[in-house]
Design an enzyme around this catalytic site. Structure first.
Site, short mmCIF file in Angstrom:
data_model
loop_
_atom_site.label_atom_id
_atom_site.label_comp_id
_atom_site.label_asym_id
_atom_site.label_seq_id
_atom_site.Cartn_x
_atom_site.Cartn_y
_atom_site.Cartn_z
N THR A 163 -7.78 -2.88 -8.82
CA THR A 163 -7.60 -4.33 -8.92
C THR A 163 -8.14 -4.82 -10.26
O THR A 163 -7.49 -5.61 -10.96
CB THR A 163 -8.32 -5.05 -7.75
OG1 THR A 163 -7.77 -4.56 -6.53
CG2 THR A 163 -8.18 -6.55 -7.83
N ASN A 208 3.23 0.55 -2.02
CA ASN A 208 2.17 0.86 -1.04
C ASN A 208 2.61 0.66 0.41
O ASN A 208 2.05 1.27 1.31
CB ASN A 208 0.92 0.03 -1.32
CG ASN A 208 1.20 -1.43 -1.56
OD1 ASN A 208 1.98 -1.77 -2.44
ND2 ASN A 208 0.59 -2.28 -0.77
N GLN A 268 -0.66 4.31 -5.77
CA GLN A 268 -0.19 5.10 -4.63
C GLN A 268 0.42 6.44 -5.04
O GLN A 268 0.49 7.35 -4.22
CB GLN A 268 0.83 4.30 -3.80
CG GLN A 268 0.23 3.09 -3.09
CD GLN A 268 -0.70 3.47 -1.93
OE1 GLN A 268 -0.66 4.57 -1.39
NE2 GLN A 268 -1.57 2.55 -1.55
N SER A 316 -6.85 4.19 -8.78
CA SER A 316 -8.05 3.93 -7.97
C SER A 316 -8.46 5.23 -7.27
O SER A 316 -7.65 5.84 -6.56
CB SER A 316 -7.69 2.87 -6.92
OG SER A 316 -8.84 2.23 -6.45
N ALA A 317 -9.73 5.65 -7.43
CA ALA A 317 -10.16 6.97 -6.95
C ALA A 317 -10.08 7.12 -5.43
O ALA A 317 -9.79 8.21 -4.93
CB ALA A 317 -11.59 7.24 -7.42
N HIS A 318 -10.33 6.03 -4.70
CA HIS A 318 -10.41 6.19 -3.23
C HIS A 318 -9.06 6.44 -2.57
O HIS A 318 -8.99 6.71 -1.37
CB HIS A 318 -11.09 4.98 -2.59
CG HIS A 318 -10.28 3.72 -2.56
ND1 HIS A 318 -9.60 3.32 -1.44
CD2 HIS A 318 -10.02 2.80 -3.50
CE1 HIS A 318 -8.98 2.18 -1.69
NE2 HIS A 318 -9.22 1.84 -2.94
N THR A 350 -22.81 -1.19 -17.76
CA THR A 350 -23.35 0.18 -17.69
C THR A 350 -22.41 1.05 -16.86
O THR A 350 -22.03 0.68 -15.76
CB THR A 350 -24.76 0.15 -17.06
OG1 THR A 350 -25.57 -0.69 -17.88
CG2 THR A 350 -25.35 1.55 -16.98
N CYS A 371 -2.07 -9.96 9.00
CA CYS A 371 -2.95 -10.27 10.12
C CYS A 371 -4.13 -11.11 9.70
O CYS A 371 -4.72 -11.83 10.48
CB CYS A 371 -3.45 -8.98 10.77
SG CYS A 371 -3.83 -7.70 9.59
N1 PLP Z 1 -2.07 -1.40 -6.13
C1 PLP Z 1 -1.61 -0.75 -5.04
C2 PLP Z 1 -0.18 -0.29 -5.02
C3 PLP Z 1 -2.44 -0.52 -3.95
O1 PLP Z 1 -1.96 0.12 -2.87
C4 PLP Z 1 -3.79 -0.98 -4.00
C5 PLP Z 1 -4.67 -0.82 -2.84
O2 PLP Z 1 -4.24 -0.83 -1.70
C6 PLP Z 1 -4.23 -1.63 -5.17
C7 PLP Z 1 -3.33 -1.82 -6.20
C8 PLP Z 1 -5.62 -2.12 -5.31
O3 PLP Z 1 -6.54 -1.05 -5.31
P1 PLP Z 1 -8.10 -1.31 -5.11
O4 PLP Z 1 -8.25 -2.05 -3.83
O5 PLP Z 1 -8.69 0.04 -5.07
O6 PLP Z 1 -8.57 -2.13 -6.23
#
Ligand code: PLP
Length: 386
Positions: free
Chosen positions: A71, A150, A178, A198-200, A236, A323
């Site tokens: 984000t 996504n 994604q 995004s790493a997660h 940092t 939701c």
């Molecule tokens: N873009 C896409 C296509 C995503 O699926 C997501 C998270 O679901 C994001 C951006 C945002 O990622 P984050 O929440 O890790 O900042």
């Protein structure tokens, strides 16, 4: 039985990633900007991590900026490019099915006097390349189109989009959150100028992302301060986070291909069986989609009710219905591909991951038809809408 089928929302940390990160929380805790040995050790780890991430997408090491999330990366790109290039023009092109991080940044930019074109998509979620070409103007400074969606998993023709942008001399950003670590990305071959991850989403830690910024790109930083990350993202550095992201990338390199094969098979098996349910439909393209994504809509029921019922059977999935929103607006992605309000409200996203087993998909195939049938029995829509 507990079955996690929401990998598109987030993934568990790979234990090997945690092992790689651990020392950087306590033994090797230095500030990467410090001159002493603790600082140098942290700096070295950070630069090694940068190199790993860069190589994975065929970028240069200095083209990778670590961020706190995708984000943040997306906000920095859209706002940073818009403000740095406003002498050239104030027009940006994106699509109607982007993640909210893109769409809300665009809305904010509109309030600052920028003009945004939202390209429509077809019934599968693909943008029209001719429409893209026709939308690029002399004052267009950026095109931002996601690599894979996504919600419905549709994979956009990124290489062709990159080619068009290059020919027209416009910067191209892609939200690869994604797709990164699932399908190969080569920023040069694909003519990508900016990219967000995004790493997660690929078994790395939460709270760390990265931006690829092609060398020489004019961009304003979002965060001003001590000049970290080549002056583009002060604060940092999260060394443990960057090390974790890089370790996750290293593992994807080895595991991505075999996993894609396994997941495609499981996904298609799931889709084939779920579509046996009466009045069920697949959202997105049958094959040009992420190997881990399946998205359906079921007539006469609400996606939220489905998710809650599945949860009571231990299955975690998600819905495109909003939701959390009091307005109960259905998913903008499903509306953009042409679904009616009530159809979009009956949607369910099932997303698989590297720990998904065939037995878990079999369990889902057993449970879901029952849940759909029970919900339809009490559905207020049945009979009123066909
Ligand atoms: N873009 C896409 C296509 C995503 O699926 C997501 C998270 O679901 C994001 C951006 C945002 O990622 P984050 O929440 O890790 O900042």
């Amino acid at each position: 039985m507990k079955v996690y089928l929401d990998y598109a929302a987030t993934t568990p940390l790979d234990p090997r990633v945690l092992d790689a990160m651990k020392p950087y929380f306590y033994k090797k805790f230095g500030n990467s900007m410090s001159l002493h040995s603790w600082g140098r050790e942290a700096k070295q780890a950070l630069e090694d991590a940068r190199e790993t991430v860069a190589k994975f997408m065929n970028a240069k090491t200095e083209e990778i900026i670590f961020t706190g999330s995708a984000t943040e990366s997306i906000n920095s790109v859209l706002k940073g490019i818009a403000f740095a290039n406003k002498e050239k023009g104030k027009h940006i092109i994106t699509s109607s099915i982007e993640h909210h991080a893109v769409l809300e940044s665009c809305k904010w930019l509109e309030k600052q006097g920028f003009e945004i074109t939202y390209l429509p998509v077809d019934k599968y979620g693909f943008i029209d390349l001719e429409k893209l070409k026709a939308s690029i103007r002399n004052d267009t400074v950026l095109v931002s189109i996601m690599h894979a969606n996504n919600e419905i998993g549709t994979i956009e023709p990124i290489e062709e989009i990159g080619k068009i942008c290059k020919e027209k001399g416009v910067l191209f950003h892609t939200d690869a959150v994604q797709s990164f670590g699932k399908i190969p990305i080569d920023v040069n071959k694909m003519n990508i100028d900016l990219l967000s991850i995004s790493a997660h989403k690929f078994y790395g830690p939460k709270g760390v992302g990265a931006t690829f910024i092609r060398k020489g790109t004019k961009i304003e930083p979002l965060l001003h301060g001590g000049g970290h990350e080549f002056g583009l993202r002060s604060s940092t550095e999260n060394v443990a986070g960057a090390v974790g992201l890089a370790e996750a990338v290293r593992l994807r390199k080895k595991e991505m291909r075999p996993e894609e094969k396994k997941l495609t098979k499981l996904r298609d098996y799931l889709i084939k069986n779920i579509l046996k349910i009466e009045n069920s439909h697949l959202n997105g393209h049958p094959v040009k989609r992420l190997s881990n994504n399946a998205n359906f809509w079921f007539a006469f029921i609400e996606g939220e009710a489905l998710v809650i019922q599945l949860d009571s059977y231990g299955i975690a999935a998600s819905t495109g219905s909003a939701c959390s929103s009091s307005t109960l607006e259905p998913s903008h992605v499903l509306m953009a591909i042409g679904l009616k309000h009530e159809e979009a409200h009956g949607s369910l996203r099932i997303s698989l991951g590297k720990y998904t087993k065939k037995s878990e998909i079999d369990y889902t195939i057993k449970v879901l038809p029952k849940v759909v049938e029970n919900l339809r029995k009490i559905s207020p829509f049945k009979g009123k809408w066909k």
